[in-house]
Design an enzyme around this catalytic site. Structure first.
Site, PDB file in Angstrom:
ATOM      1  CE1 TYR A 108      -4.677  -1.773   4.553  1.00  0.00           C
ATOM      2  CE2 TYR A 108      -3.579   0.281   3.954  1.00  0.00           C
ATOM      3  CZ  TYR A 108      -4.154  -0.922   3.595  1.00  0.00           C
ATOM      4  OH  TYR A 108      -4.199  -1.278   2.264  1.00  0.00           O
ATOM      5  CB  SER A 133      -0.889   0.002   1.250  1.00  0.00           C
ATOM      6  OG  SER A 133      -1.545   1.246   1.419  1.00  0.00           O
TER       7      SER A 133
END
Length: 253
Positions: A156, A143
């Site tokens: 995250y 990500s």
């Protein structure tokens, strides 16, 4: 060799979380490149719908990636009943949006459990087979939050940053067996969930838009095409790479 070097004909791919969003885009691209694809996820109705749309050579198995004790039997079942896994795409993951001070220990642990610990478990079990065959491609889905700081996604972001460390470590052990390990770091990719989220947060949408060097968000097929490349013989000497597919977001000022 021509374009045949990109062909995945005769190979079997396992895509976790392959029924929706980026996972579905990856599954579609792998199938179009000639692979057979097994998708997993927790919701059977979603998986059935996805396989129906994907067509022949697509299979599904209901599986919760966080139930790590079931992973060895999952891999054994696929290898026995469908075929040897040539490609693993670790796409399944969850998100949690909150300021660091509002992120509880249980929230943080839940993200790490799904996005890192379960990824390692299924990678290890697939690698047992791949190492013995001296062949395989493992792709992690990272990500932008793993490449630079983004507010309100502390758990995250940490989980995705750790994926880089996992890639690096596995390369040192798996490469001599011709098992390659790479990661794709998607930028901001169009999906119903993403578009709904940014429409509710105009300042964040503007910040994201300004960060992207190109003039549009990415598509799920952009990630799928990258997965095809990294899985194919066109990338047979590529391992240990974190590939941003982000429209230039990681380098744009």
């Amino acid at each position: 060799m021509g374009l045949d070097v990109f062909s995945l004909k005769g190979r079997l791919a396992l895509v976790t979380g392959g029924g929706v969003g980026i996972g579905l885009g990856i599954s579609k691209a792998l199938l179009e490149a000639g692979a057979r694809v097994v998708i997993t996820g927790r919701r059977e109705e979603i998986l059935k719908e996805a396989v129906s749309a994907l067509g022949k050579n697509a299979y599904y198995i209901v599986n919760d990636i966080t139930e790590k004790e079931k992973i060895p039997s999952l891999i054994e079942d696929i290898e026995k009943n469908i075929g040897a896994i040539d490609i693993l795409v670790n796409n399944a993951g969850i998100h949690h949006k909150a300021w660091a001070q509002d992120t509880s220990d249980s929230d943080f642990e839940r993200i790490i459990q799904t996005n890192l610990l379960s990824v390692f478990s299924i990678t290890r079990e697939c690698a047992r087979k791949m190492l013995a065959r001296r062949s395989g491609s493992i792709i992690m889905i990272g990500s932008m939050a793993g490449l630079f700081g983004i507010d309100r996604v502390v758990a995250y972001g940490v989980s995705k940053t750790a994926i880089t460390g996992l890639v690096n470590a596995l390369v040192t052990e798996y490469s001599q067996y011709n098992v390659r390990v790479n990661a794709i770091a998607p930028g901001w990719i169009e999906s119903n969930m993403f578009l709904n989220a940014v429409e509710k947060d105009p300042p964040r949408k503007e910040k994201i838009t300004n960060r992207i060097a190109m003039d549009h968000f990415g598509k799920t097929e952009d990630i799928g095409n990258a997965a095809v490349f990294l899985s194919s013989d066109a990338a047979k000497y590529i391992t240990g790479v974190i590939l941003p597919v982000d429209g230039g977001a990681t380098v744009n000022f």
